[in-house]
Design an enzyme around this catalytic site. Structure first.
Site, PDB file in Angstrom:
ATOM      1  N   HIS A  42     -20.588  26.092  83.991  1.00  0.00           N
ATOM      2  CA  HIS A  42     -21.622  25.577  83.762  1.00  0.00           C
ATOM      3  C   HIS A  42     -21.809  23.713  84.048  1.00  0.00           C
ATOM      4  CE1 HIS A  42     -25.955  25.606  81.593  1.00  0.00           C
ATOM      5  NE2 HIS A  42     -25.457  25.377  80.506  1.00  0.00           N
ATOM      6  N   ASN A  88     -29.053  20.911  77.211  1.00  0.00           N
ATOM      7  CA  ASN A  88     -30.286  20.887  76.668  1.00  0.00           C
ATOM      8  C   ASN A  88     -31.235  19.527  76.012  1.00  0.00           C
ATOM      9  OD1 ASN A  88     -29.782  23.445  76.291  1.00  0.00           O
ATOM     10  ND2 ASN A  88     -29.750  23.569  73.587  1.00  0.00           N
ATOM     11  N   ASP A 113     -25.637  23.637  88.098  1.00  0.00           N
ATOM     12  CA  ASP A 113     -25.499  25.422  88.919  1.00  0.00           C
ATOM     13  C   ASP A 113     -26.763  25.988  88.918  1.00  0.00           C
ATOM     14  OD1 ASP A 113     -25.232  24.912  86.232  1.00  0.00           O
ATOM     15  OD2 ASP A 113     -24.615  27.585  85.600  1.00  0.00           O
ATOM     16  N   ASN A 134     -31.261  25.807  81.184  1.00  0.00           N
ATOM     17  CA  ASN A 134     -32.062  25.175  80.156  1.00  0.00           C
ATOM     18  C   ASN A 134     -31.475  23.595  80.550  1.00  0.00           C
ATOM     19  OD1 ASN A 134     -32.465  26.581  77.919  1.00  0.00           O
ATOM     20  ND2 ASN A 134     -30.218  26.549  77.671  1.00  0.00           N
TER      21      ASN A 134
END
Length: 209
Positions: A42, A88, A113, A134
């Protein structure tokens, strides 16, 4: 007096070039802060920028909402941003630095990613939905648009049902670690191309490589 006029014109031109927002680019690598996330899939956005900074002998400094490094190349200024807001809330940092540095939307490149692309596959796009990501979801919300360039780095979807979170937040396997340096080198060239050759030429040159 002609020499004085010419001198003034040169100084004015130089000042314009130094402050021209079209020559300034914000390159944002998305990721999560904290040692436990450093080598996770991530965090490829952070990894790309860290690789680029090391290659060009740049130093990241802690700033508001993230860490920032500056790179000058062919008359352009690249600001490399790693938000410290966690994934986020990525849009908050991006919006702040866009406004602070007066960088136009078309000079933003967000590196992220992508589960929908096989490992190492590169896809550069001028706009698009968040695709369930997100970081992009928050960025779209805060900027109130999807019309900004994004550099998607494939991490594949080799996980069993219900294990997506563990996979995304998991570390690279040995085969991926071996292949990453070449992909990161290519990513560095993409960043330079985005600022010097433009988005369309960069897409033509690098998509599918």
């Amino acid at each position: 007096m002609k020499w004085l006029t010419n001198l003034f014109h040169k100084q004015e031109t130089k000042l314009t070039e130094n402050t021209d927002p079209m020559k300034k680019f914000l390159i944002v690598g998305l990721g999560n802060i904290g040692a436990e996330y450093v080598n996770t899939r991530h965090n490829i956005g952070f990894k790309v920028l860290d690789f680029f900074a090391k290659k060009e002998s740049l130093t990241f400094e802690t700033v508001k909402l993230g860490t920032l490094a500056e790179y000058k190349f062919k008359g352009r200024t690249f600001l490399l941003l790693k938000p410290n807001t966690y994934m986020n809330l990525s849009g908050k940092a991006i919006k702040f630095w866009m406004d602070k540095e007066n960088i136009p939307l078309e000079n933003i490149l967000v590196i992220t990613d992508d589960l929908n692309l096989s490992f190492g596959t590169i896809r550069i796009k001028p706009k698009g939905s968040d695709g369930g990501h997100n970081g992009l979801k928050n960025t779209n919300l805060v900027l109130n648009t999807q019309n900004y360039a994004r550099f998607r780095f494939g991490i594949s979807d080799e996980f069993k049902k219900g294990q997506q979170v563990d996979y995304v937040l998991g570390e690279w396997d040995e085969a991926e670690k071996t292949a990453l340096p070449e992909r990161l080198e290519l990513a560095s060239e993409i960043i330079k191309s985005f600022g010097t050759a433009g988005l369309e030429n960069t897409m033509n040159a690098f998509n599918g490589k």
